[in-house]
Enzyme design. Structure first.
Site, PDB file in Angstrom:
ATOM      1  CG  HIS A 141      18.534  62.449 -28.485  1.00  0.00           C
ATOM      2  ND1 HIS A 141      19.120  61.201 -28.523  1.00  0.00           N
ATOM      3  CD2 HIS A 141      17.204  62.230 -28.670  1.00  0.00           C
ATOM      4  CE1 HIS A 141      18.180  60.287 -28.702  1.00  0.00           C
ATOM      5  NE2 HIS A 141      17.004  60.872 -28.817  1.00  0.00           N
TER       6      HIS A 141
ATOM      7  CG  HIS B 179      16.838  56.327 -28.593  1.00  0.00           C
ATOM      8  ND1 HIS B 179      16.526  56.596 -27.281  1.00  0.00           N
ATOM      9  CD2 HIS B 179      16.246  57.315 -29.304  1.00  0.00           C
ATOM     10  CE1 HIS B 179      15.786  57.685 -27.222  1.00  0.00           C
ATOM     11  NE2 HIS B 179      15.612  58.151 -28.429  1.00  0.00           N
TER      12      HIS B 179
ATOM     13  CB  CYS C 120      13.084  53.249 -25.742  1.00  0.00           C
ATOM     14  SG  CYS C 120      14.366  54.447 -26.209  1.00  0.00           S
TER      15      CYS C 120
ATOM     16  CD  GLU D  79      13.164  63.176 -30.105  1.00  0.00           C
ATOM     17  OE1 GLU D  79      12.291  64.033 -29.841  1.00  0.00           O
ATOM     18  OE2 GLU D  79      13.500  62.280 -29.309  1.00  0.00           O
TER      19      GLU D  79
ATOM     20  CG  HIS E 201      15.903  59.046 -33.608  1.00  0.00           C
ATOM     21  ND1 HIS E 201      16.855  59.930 -33.177  1.00  0.00           N
ATOM     22  CD2 HIS E 201      15.107  58.799 -32.541  1.00  0.00           C
ATOM     23  CE1 HIS E 201      16.641  60.206 -31.901  1.00  0.00           C
ATOM     24  NE2 HIS E 201      15.572  59.540 -31.488  1.00  0.00           N
TER      25      HIS E 201
END
Lengths: 133, 133
Positions: free
Chosen positions: B69, B73, B121, B67, B107
Protein backbone atom coordinates in the site's frame (compact mmCIF):
# COMPACT_ATOMS: atom_id res chain seq x y z
CA UNK A 1 18.82 8.87 4.64
CA UNK A 2 17.97 11.58 2.21
CA UNK A 3 15.20 14.15 2.25
CA UNK A 4 14.92 14.02 -1.52
CA UNK A 5 13.65 10.46 -1.69
CA UNK A 6 11.68 8.22 0.65
CA UNK A 7 13.70 6.05 3.01
CA UNK A 8 14.13 2.36 2.28
CA UNK A 9 12.31 -0.30 4.28
CA UNK A 10 14.43 -1.58 7.12
CA UNK A 11 14.64 -3.11 10.60
CA UNK A 12 16.27 -0.89 13.24
CA UNK A 13 17.66 -3.04 16.04
CA UNK A 14 16.93 -2.35 19.70
CA UNK A 15 19.35 -2.97 22.54
CA UNK A 16 19.33 -1.51 26.06
CA UNK A 17 16.96 1.31 25.17
CA UNK A 18 18.97 2.41 22.18
CA UNK A 19 18.20 1.85 18.50
CA UNK A 20 20.95 1.18 15.97
CA UNK A 21 22.18 4.36 14.35
CA UNK A 22 20.08 6.67 16.54
CA UNK A 23 21.94 9.06 18.83
CA UNK A 24 20.30 10.32 22.03
CA UNK A 25 20.15 14.12 22.13
CA UNK A 26 19.07 16.68 24.69
CA UNK A 27 15.31 16.95 25.07
CA UNK A 28 15.33 20.70 24.40
CA UNK A 29 17.54 23.74 24.74
CA UNK A 30 18.78 24.01 28.35
CA UNK A 31 16.11 25.59 30.54
CA UNK A 32 15.07 25.67 34.18
CA UNK A 33 11.69 24.15 33.32
CA UNK A 34 12.96 20.61 32.62
CA UNK A 35 15.73 18.35 33.87
CA UNK A 36 17.50 15.10 33.02
CA UNK A 37 15.66 14.16 29.82
CA UNK A 38 17.06 12.74 26.58
CA UNK A 39 15.36 12.24 23.23
CA UNK A 40 15.92 9.73 20.45
CA UNK A 41 14.20 10.45 17.15
CA UNK A 42 13.25 7.03 15.76
CA UNK A 43 11.14 8.26 12.85
CA UNK A 44 11.49 11.96 12.12
CA UNK A 45 11.44 14.57 9.37
CA UNK A 46 13.96 12.67 7.24
CA UNK A 47 11.55 9.79 6.71
CA UNK A 48 8.81 11.95 5.12
CA UNK A 49 6.18 10.17 7.22
CA UNK A 50 3.19 12.25 8.38
CA UNK A 51 3.89 11.30 12.01
CA UNK A 52 7.05 11.16 14.09
CA UNK A 53 8.09 8.58 16.67
CA UNK A 54 10.44 9.57 19.47
CA UNK A 55 11.73 7.82 22.59
CA UNK A 56 12.17 10.03 25.64
CA UNK A 57 13.98 8.93 28.75
CA UNK A 58 13.88 10.77 32.06
CA UNK A 59 16.54 10.03 34.66
CA UNK A 60 15.45 9.40 38.27
CA UNK A 61 14.18 12.66 39.74
CA UNK A 62 13.93 14.37 36.35
CA UNK A 63 10.95 15.83 34.53
CA UNK A 64 9.83 17.28 31.21
CA UNK A 65 8.49 20.81 30.73
CA UNK A 66 4.99 21.62 31.90
CA UNK A 67 3.44 22.76 28.63
CA UNK A 68 0.54 22.64 26.23
CA UNK A 69 0.07 22.61 22.46
CA UNK A 70 -2.70 22.00 19.96
CA UNK A 71 -1.26 18.72 18.67
CA UNK A 72 -1.98 15.48 20.47
CA UNK A 73 0.45 13.11 22.14
CA UNK A 74 0.20 9.34 22.14
CA UNK A 75 2.67 7.80 24.59
CA UNK A 76 3.54 4.16 25.36
CA UNK A 77 5.72 3.52 28.42
CA UNK A 78 8.64 1.18 27.76
CA UNK A 79 11.05 1.54 30.67
CA UNK A 80 10.59 1.87 34.41
CA UNK A 81 7.67 3.86 35.71
CA UNK A 82 6.77 7.47 36.28
CA UNK A 83 3.90 9.87 36.40
CA UNK A 84 2.05 12.11 34.00
CA UNK A 85 0.36 15.37 34.89
CA UNK A 86 -2.80 15.95 32.87
CA UNK A 87 -4.19 19.34 33.82
CA UNK A 88 -4.66 19.32 37.59
CA UNK A 89 -4.06 15.63 38.22
CA UNK A 90 -0.98 13.39 38.36
CA UNK A 91 -1.42 9.76 37.34
CA UNK A 92 1.01 6.85 37.64
CA UNK A 93 2.28 5.37 34.37
CA UNK A 94 3.74 1.87 34.24
CA UNK A 95 5.12 -0.46 31.60
CA UNK A 96 2.98 -0.65 28.47
CA UNK A 97 0.48 1.95 29.65
CA UNK A 98 -0.74 4.27 26.93
CA UNK A 99 -1.21 7.99 27.59
CA UNK A 100 -3.40 10.10 25.33
CA UNK A 101 -2.85 13.85 25.74
CA UNK A 102 -5.71 15.81 24.18
CA UNK A 103 -5.29 19.09 22.27
CA UNK A 104 -4.20 21.96 24.53
CA UNK A 105 -4.12 19.79 27.66
CA UNK A 106 -1.43 21.08 30.04
CA UNK A 107 0.88 18.12 30.66
CA UNK A 108 4.21 17.04 32.12
CA UNK A 109 6.04 13.74 32.69
CA UNK A 110 8.30 12.88 35.61
CA UNK A 111 10.35 9.89 36.72
CA UNK A 112 10.30 8.45 40.21
CA UNK A 113 13.32 8.74 42.50
CA UNK A 114 14.80 5.31 41.84
CA UNK A 115 14.65 4.41 38.16
CA UNK A 116 14.63 5.99 34.72
CA UNK A 117 11.30 6.41 33.00
CA UNK A 118 11.29 5.88 29.24
CA UNK A 119 8.46 6.13 26.76
CA UNK A 120 7.66 6.21 23.07
CA UNK A 121 5.82 9.36 21.96
CA UNK A 122 3.98 9.72 18.65
CA UNK A 123 3.05 13.12 17.21
CA UNK A 124 1.90 14.40 13.84
CA UNK A 125 4.74 15.68 11.64
CA UNK A 126 3.11 19.06 11.05
CA UNK A 127 2.56 20.45 14.54
CA UNK A 128 2.56 23.62 16.60
CA UNK A 129 5.26 24.60 19.07
CA UNK A 130 4.72 23.89 22.78
CA UNK A 131 3.78 26.78 25.05
CA UNK A 132 5.58 26.62 28.43
CA UNK A 133 3.28 26.98 31.45
CA UNK B 1 -15.59 8.28 23.30
CA UNK B 2 -17.50 10.42 20.90
CA UNK B 3 -16.75 11.27 17.31
CA UNK B 4 -18.32 14.73 17.73
CA UNK B 5 -15.75 16.03 20.19
CA UNK B 6 -12.11 15.29 20.88
CA UNK B 7 -11.40 12.59 23.43
CA UNK B 8 -10.29 13.53 26.94
CA UNK B 9 -6.72 13.02 28.09
CA UNK B 10 -6.29 9.72 29.87
CA UNK B 11 -4.04 6.82 30.84
CA UNK B 12 -5.02 3.44 29.37
CA UNK B 13 -3.67 0.64 31.53
CA UNK B 14 -1.69 -2.27 30.12
CA UNK B 15 -1.79 -5.81 31.44
CA UNK B 16 -0.78 -9.05 29.71
CA UNK B 17 -0.83 -7.53 26.22
CA UNK B 18 -4.27 -6.05 26.65
CA UNK B 19 -5.21 -2.41 27.22
CA UNK B 20 -8.12 -1.45 29.47
CA UNK B 21 -11.33 -1.07 27.51
CA UNK B 22 -9.83 -2.29 24.23
CA UNK B 23 -11.24 -5.50 22.75
CA UNK B 24 -9.13 -7.64 20.45
CA UNK B 25 -10.77 -8.20 17.08
CA UNK B 26 -9.98 -10.23 14.01
CA UNK B 27 -7.16 -8.79 11.91
CA UNK B 28 -9.29 -8.73 8.76
CA UNK B 29 -12.21 -10.51 7.14
CA UNK B 30 -11.52 -14.26 7.02
CA UNK B 31 -9.26 -15.11 4.10
CA UNK B 32 -6.78 -17.75 3.07
CA UNK B 33 -3.99 -15.18 2.86
CA UNK B 34 -3.58 -14.70 6.63
CA UNK B 35 -3.91 -16.81 9.74
CA UNK B 36 -4.06 -16.49 13.53
CA UNK B 37 -3.80 -12.71 13.86
CA UNK B 38 -5.71 -10.37 16.21
CA UNK B 39 -5.83 -6.58 16.25
CA UNK B 40 -6.37 -4.11 19.06
CA UNK B 41 -7.07 -0.52 18.04
CA UNK B 42 -5.39 1.61 20.71
CA UNK B 43 -5.85 4.97 19.00
CA UNK B 44 -8.24 4.94 16.07
CA UNK B 45 -10.78 6.98 14.14
CA UNK B 46 -12.74 7.89 17.28
CA UNK B 47 -9.84 9.90 18.67
CA UNK B 48 -9.64 12.30 15.71
CA UNK B 49 -5.85 11.98 15.71
CA UNK B 50 -4.09 12.13 12.32
CA UNK B 51 -2.41 8.78 12.99
CA UNK B 52 -3.65 5.47 14.36
CA UNK B 53 -1.92 3.09 16.76
CA UNK B 54 -2.77 -0.59 16.67
CA UNK B 55 -1.37 -3.69 18.41
CA UNK B 56 -1.28 -6.84 16.32
CA UNK B 57 -0.58 -10.24 17.72
CA UNK B 58 0.21 -13.31 15.65
CA UNK B 59 -0.12 -16.74 17.23
CA UNK B 60 2.71 -19.25 16.80
CA UNK B 61 2.78 -20.37 13.17
CA UNK B 62 0.51 -17.54 12.00
CA UNK B 63 1.12 -14.74 9.53
CA UNK B 64 -0.36 -11.52 8.18
CA UNK B 65 -1.30 -10.96 4.53
CA UNK B 66 1.44 -10.39 1.99
CA UNK B 67 0.44 -6.98 0.69
CA UNK B 68 1.47 -3.49 -0.29
CA UNK B 69 0.00 0.00 0.00
CA UNK B 70 1.13 3.59 -0.50
CA UNK B 71 1.02 4.48 3.21
CA UNK B 72 3.98 3.69 5.44
CA UNK B 73 4.14 1.40 8.45
CA UNK B 74 6.14 2.04 11.58
CA UNK B 75 6.24 -1.06 13.79
CA UNK B 76 7.73 -1.64 17.26
CA UNK B 77 7.92 -5.25 18.46
CA UNK B 78 6.58 -5.77 21.99
CA UNK B 79 6.05 -9.50 22.46
CA UNK B 80 8.03 -12.55 21.47
CA UNK B 81 9.83 -12.54 18.17
CA UNK B 82 9.04 -13.11 14.53
CA UNK B 83 10.05 -12.16 11.06
CA UNK B 84 9.17 -9.50 8.54
CA UNK B 85 9.27 -9.91 4.77
CA UNK B 86 10.34 -6.72 3.01
CA UNK B 87 10.17 -7.34 -0.70
CA UNK B 88 12.35 -10.37 -1.40
CA UNK B 89 14.00 -10.71 2.01
CA UNK B 90 12.89 -12.00 5.40
CA UNK B 91 14.46 -10.41 8.47
CA UNK B 92 14.21 -11.43 12.12
CA UNK B 93 12.42 -9.00 14.44
CA UNK B 94 12.96 -9.11 18.19
CA UNK B 95 11.80 -7.17 21.22
CA UNK B 96 11.96 -3.40 20.77
CA UNK B 97 13.09 -3.58 17.16
CA UNK B 98 11.57 -0.96 14.89
CA UNK B 99 10.44 -1.82 11.37
CA UNK B 100 9.95 0.89 8.78
CA UNK B 101 7.94 -0.22 5.75
CA UNK B 102 8.35 2.23 2.86
CA UNK B 103 5.53 3.23 0.47
CA UNK B 104 4.45 0.34 -1.77
CA UNK B 105 6.94 -2.10 -0.28
CA UNK B 106 5.51 -5.63 -0.40
CA UNK B 107 5.52 -6.86 3.21
CA UNK B 108 4.31 -9.57 5.56
CA UNK B 109 4.83 -10.51 9.22
CA UNK B 110 4.99 -14.00 10.68
CA UNK B 111 5.47 -15.53 14.11
CA UNK B 112 7.87 -18.35 14.89
CA UNK B 113 6.62 -21.81 15.79
CA UNK B 114 6.88 -21.47 19.56
CA UNK B 115 5.65 -18.11 20.75
CA UNK B 116 3.24 -15.33 19.82
CA UNK B 117 4.66 -12.30 18.06
CA UNK B 118 3.10 -8.96 19.03
CA UNK B 119 3.85 -5.49 17.75
CA UNK B 120 2.62 -1.92 17.77
CA UNK B 121 1.92 -0.50 14.31
CA UNK B 122 1.49 3.19 13.53
CA UNK B 123 -0.16 4.42 10.33
CA UNK B 124 -1.55 7.71 9.11
CA UNK B 125 -5.30 8.08 9.65
CA UNK B 126 -6.03 8.92 6.02
CA UNK B 127 -4.62 5.97 4.11
CA UNK B 128 -5.13 3.74 1.10
CA UNK B 129 -6.38 0.17 1.22
CA UNK B 130 -3.86 -2.69 1.09
CA UNK B 131 -3.46 -4.59 -2.16
CA UNK B 132 -3.08 -8.37 -1.61
CA UNK B 133 -0.11 -9.92 -3.40
Amino acid sequence: MNRDKPSASRVIRFSEFRWAGVEPAAYKEPSADWSAVTRQILVGPEEQVPFHLRYFEIEPGGHTSYERHAHQHVVVALRGAGEVRLGDRWEPVGYGDLVYVAPNEPHQFRAGADEPFGFLCIVQADRDRPIPL
